[in-house]
Structure formats: structure tokens, C-alpha cells
Motif scaffolding. Sequence first.
Motif, PDB file in Angstrom:
ATOM      1  N   THR A  20       0.825  -1.212   0.000  1.00  0.00           N
ATOM      2  CA  THR A  20       0.000   0.000   0.000  1.00  0.00           C
ATOM      3  C   THR A  20       0.855   1.257   0.000  1.00  0.00           C
ATOM      4  O   THR A  20       0.347   2.330  -0.286  1.00  0.00           O
ATOM      5  N   THR A  21       2.138   1.135   0.310  1.00  0.00           N
ATOM      6  CA  THR A  21       3.011   2.306   0.281  1.00  0.00           C
ATOM      7  C   THR A  21       3.419   2.598  -1.155  1.00  0.00           C
ATOM      8  O   THR A  21       3.614   1.687  -1.965  1.00  0.00           O
ATOM      9  N   GLU A  22       3.548   3.870  -1.453  1.00  0.00           N
ATOM     10  CA  GLU A  22       3.841   4.285  -2.825  1.00  0.00           C
ATOM     11  C   GLU A  22       5.196   3.768  -3.299  1.00  0.00           C
ATOM     12  O   GLU A  22       5.327   3.297  -4.430  1.00  0.00           O
ATOM     13  N   ASP A  23       6.213   3.823  -2.435  1.00  0.00           N
ATOM     14  CA  ASP A  23       7.551   3.376  -2.822  1.00  0.00           C
ATOM     15  C   ASP A  23       7.558   1.895  -3.199  1.00  0.00           C
ATOM     16  O   ASP A  23       8.133   1.506  -4.211  1.00  0.00           O
ATOM     17  N   VAL A  24       6.926   1.081  -2.367  1.00  0.00           N
ATOM     18  CA  VAL A  24       6.913  -0.362  -2.611  1.00  0.00           C
ATOM     19  C   VAL A  24       6.102  -0.684  -3.854  1.00  0.00           C
ATOM     20  O   VAL A  24       6.529  -1.491  -4.685  1.00  0.00           O
TER      21      VAL A  24
END
Length: 129
Positions: A20-24
Motif C-alpha cells: 500500500t506504500t507508494e515506494d513499494v
Amino acid sequence: MTFEQMSKIHEEILKNADFTTEDVSEVWKDLIESAIKYTTTRAEWSYLTKEQKMSKDSSRTMEHNTLINNFIVLERVFKMNSWKSDTWTEQLFLQEGMQNRTRKDVSDHRQRIGDFANYLTFVYAVNGR
């Protein structure tokens, strides 16, 4: 690798990361895009002429290197977030954990990594219906 082994590696990645994190999600998107590109080239390889293979060989190698780099980036993201990665990295790279793995470290396992990329492409193709 067997289909079952690849499925387990995929499950390990999915269950141990927060997508759910943008980086991942961006790293995963890059990895999947490079897997699809690599698989497309690898799939057409068997019916290319010798001349066509020679002209595409360097770009195929570059696609494979990009794919491997994306797996290394994914592993680093796992380590930065203290997510469990030993199981899938050891199975995919056939090496115990390393602090800062490089493409050179995993070059002996290029075919194995390419096969897993083909598996991911298959999964995304089937799930995309």
C-alpha cells in the motif's frame, strides 16, 4: 524451479511486504513491467532467425539485467523495512543473505531469475482477464 517453488516465492514476497506504500508499489510495478518485457523477448526467441537473434541479443541481455536489478532493489526495500526476505531471496538467488547484493552476485542464477519473471508474467496475465 518448479511451478510450486515459484508460487511459494511469490507468496512469500506478497505476504511480507506492504504494497500500500507508494515506494513499494512503484518498485513492484517496475519489477513486473521488466518481467513482462523480458518474457515477451524470451517467448519470441525460439522462432527468431539466427540473424534476428544476433541483432536482438544485446537488448535481450539488457532487459535481463534490468530485471535482475529490479529484484535486487526489491530485496533492498525489504531490508530497509525489516521485512522477512531471507526465504525468497535464498531460493531465488541460491545464496544466503548479503548486506548489499549486486547483479554480479546473482549472475550465476540468471536463468532461475528469468524463469521466475516468466512465472510472474503468467500470473499477471491470468489475473488480468
